[in-house]
Enzyme design. Structure first.
Site, PDB file in Angstrom:
ATOM      1  CG  ASP A  14      -1.788   1.206   1.358  1.00  0.00           C
ATOM      2  OD1 ASP A  14      -2.426   1.567   0.356  1.00  0.00           O
ATOM      3  OD2 ASP A  14      -1.858   1.820   2.454  1.00  0.00           O
ATOM      4  CB  SER A  15       0.288   4.809  -0.497  1.00  0.00           C
ATOM      5  OG  SER A  15      -0.859   4.948   0.314  1.00  0.00           O
ATOM      6  CE1 TYR A  46       2.401   5.208  -3.794  1.00  0.00           C
ATOM      7  CE2 TYR A  46       1.069   3.306  -4.372  1.00  0.00           C
ATOM      8  CZ  TYR A  46       2.301   3.845  -4.072  1.00  0.00           C
ATOM      9  OH  TYR A  46       3.407   3.034  -4.049  1.00  0.00           O
ATOM     10  CB  CYS A  78      -3.210   0.417  -2.298  1.00  0.00           C
ATOM     11  SG  CYS A  78      -3.331   2.130  -2.860  1.00  0.00           S
ATOM     12  CG  ASN A  79      -9.705   0.598  -2.697  1.00  0.00           C
ATOM     13  OD1 ASN A  79     -10.649   0.019  -3.216  1.00  0.00           O
ATOM     14  ND2 ASN A  79      -9.389   0.437  -1.430  1.00  0.00           N
ATOM     15  CB  THR A  80      -4.950   4.741  -5.176  1.00  0.00           C
ATOM     16  OG1 THR A  80      -5.800   5.272  -4.155  1.00  0.00           O
ATOM     17  CG2 THR A  80      -4.629   5.823  -6.166  1.00  0.00           C
ATOM     18  CD  GLU A 159       0.399   6.601   6.010  1.00  0.00           C
ATOM     19  OE1 GLU A 159      -0.584   5.945   5.663  1.00  0.00           O
ATOM     20  OE2 GLU A 159       1.522   6.091   6.197  1.00  0.00           O
ATOM     21  CB  CYS A 191      -9.534   4.667   0.575  1.00  0.00           C
ATOM     22  SG  CYS A 191      -7.906   5.125   1.215  1.00  0.00           S
ATOM     23  CB  THR A 192      -6.761  -0.183   2.252  1.00  0.00           C
ATOM     24  OG1 THR A 192      -5.648   0.573   1.734  1.00  0.00           O
ATOM     25  CG2 THR A 192      -7.255  -1.154   1.201  1.00  0.00           C
ATOM     26  CG  HIS A 193      -5.070   5.077   4.458  1.00  0.00           C
ATOM     27  ND1 HIS A 193      -4.503   4.563   3.314  1.00  0.00           N
ATOM     28  CD2 HIS A 193      -4.034   5.590   5.194  1.00  0.00           C
ATOM     29  CE1 HIS A 193      -3.186   4.752   3.351  1.00  0.00           C
ATOM     30  NE2 HIS A 193      -2.875   5.369   4.473  1.00  0.00           N
TER      31      HIS A 193
HETATM   32  N1  DGL Z   1      -4.809   3.267   0.913  1.00  0.00           N
HETATM   33  C1  DGL Z   1      -4.874   3.700  -0.424  1.00  0.00           C
HETATM   34  C2  DGL Z   1      -6.141   3.311  -1.122  1.00  0.00           C
HETATM   35  O1  DGL Z   1      -6.754   2.311  -0.777  1.00  0.00           O
HETATM   36  C3  DGL Z   1      -4.557   5.105  -0.828  1.00  0.00           C
HETATM   37  C4  DGL Z   1      -4.185   6.190   0.031  1.00  0.00           C
HETATM   38  C5  DGL Z   1      -3.317   7.189  -0.705  1.00  0.00           C
HETATM   39  O2  DGL Z   1      -2.118   6.960  -0.732  1.00  0.00           O
HETATM   40  O3  DGL Z   1      -3.857   8.167  -1.261  1.00  0.00           O
HETATM   41  O4  DGL Z   1      -6.543   3.946  -2.081  1.00  0.00           O
END
Ligand code: DGL
Length: 271
Positions: A14-15, A46, A78-80, A159, A191-193
């Site tokens: 992930d990012s 990301y 990570c979705n992105t 984050e 988004c996994t965050h």
């Molecule tokens: N956790 C990431 C996602 O699922 C992206 C967060 C990011 O770096 O913008 O998209």
């Protein structure tokens, strides 16, 4: 008899800390598997980067996971990165190892739930702009209404360790009050965050909206694929996961500790 391939670790990236929500579900569903986690903290977020740049970062990370650890499967947590780089990575590694993204298992989960009629989607700018959720949901369930909203401040905020406090609450309310999301019966945390603020989101909707995150469905998908490919590790292992970051921050260290306790292998690496 266990093969050397079955003993290899699973690569997860992930990012930043978001992918840890997926990683944690993986270690629950697959307790005998070793995991190598990469958080690309130097390039986080990301969500505001171009597709080309995310593909470049993702390819570099996957090369590291394969060259150094010979991972038997890759999970794009990570979705992105799933939206921007999955197809490219999957095609590049075809016939070599399985690549799992976080979007398809979520779409699967949503389209198979007949109780859902109007789905909200919140995600980074890049994920929403890619239209990948909108396209996959419509293709599978044309009757389903969806409303997509980019929420670019959320991932960097999480984050930085801002959740369950006044700041995160104010930012969250600003986004969720948007009329774009009026009338939804469910909300995809794309988004996994975001699972780290799931409780706040559920509270915002007084638990009247089904809030769905991808952690468990992705871990179950991985289990299914490893089984199908004969890659499951059947020998019990003790926790020997490794965590790598491209830039070491206190927040990341704290987050890994929350998920995995004190005895963790955490290293900064330049790739
Ligand atoms: N956790 C990431 C996602 O699922 C992206 C967060 C990011 O770096 O913008 O998209």
């Amino acid at each position: 008899m266990q093969s050397a391939r079955q003993e290899r670790p699973i690569g997860v990236f992930d990012s930043g800390i978001g992918g840890l929500t997926v990683a944690q579900a993986i270690t629950r569903v697959l307790p005998d598997e070793q995991m190598i986690y990469f958080g690309d903290t130097a390039h986080m977020p990301y969500g505001d980067k171009s597709v080309e740049l995310i593909q470049k970062y993702s390819t570099r990370i996957v090369r590291f996971l394969l060259d150094k650890y010979h991972c038997k499967a890759i999970v794009i947590a990570c979705n992105t990165a799933s939206a921007a780089a999955y197809v490219e990575l999957r095609d590049a590694l075809k016939g070599e190892i399985p690549v799992i993204n976080v979007i398809d298992p979520m779409v699967e989960r949503v389209v198979s739930d007949a109780n859902l009629h109007h789905v909200g989607i919140i995600a980074t700018l890049t994920t929403i702009r890619s239209g990948v959720y909108q396209e996959k949901l419509t293709r599978r369930r044309p009757d389903l209404k969806y409303s997509a909203l980019a929420t670019p401040l959320l991932a960097p905020m999480i984050e930085e360790g801002f959740f369950e406090n006044n700041i995160s609450n104010a930012v969250l309310h600003e986004y969720l009050d948007s009329e774009i999301l009026d009338g939804i019966d469910s909300l995809i945390l794309a988004c996994t965050h975001y699972p780290l603020i799931k409780k706040e989101i559920e509270a915002f909707y007084s638990h009247q909206v089904t809030v769905i995150d991808s952690a468990l469905v992705v871990a179950e998908k991985l289990l299914h694929i490893l089984k199908k490919e004969g890659l499951l590790n059947s020998i019990q292992q003790k926790n020997n996961h490794h965590f790598f970051v491209s830039d070491l921050s206190d927040h990341f260290r704290k987050a890994v500790k929350i998920f995995y306790g004190d005895e963790i292998n955490l290293e900064k690496v330049t790739i």
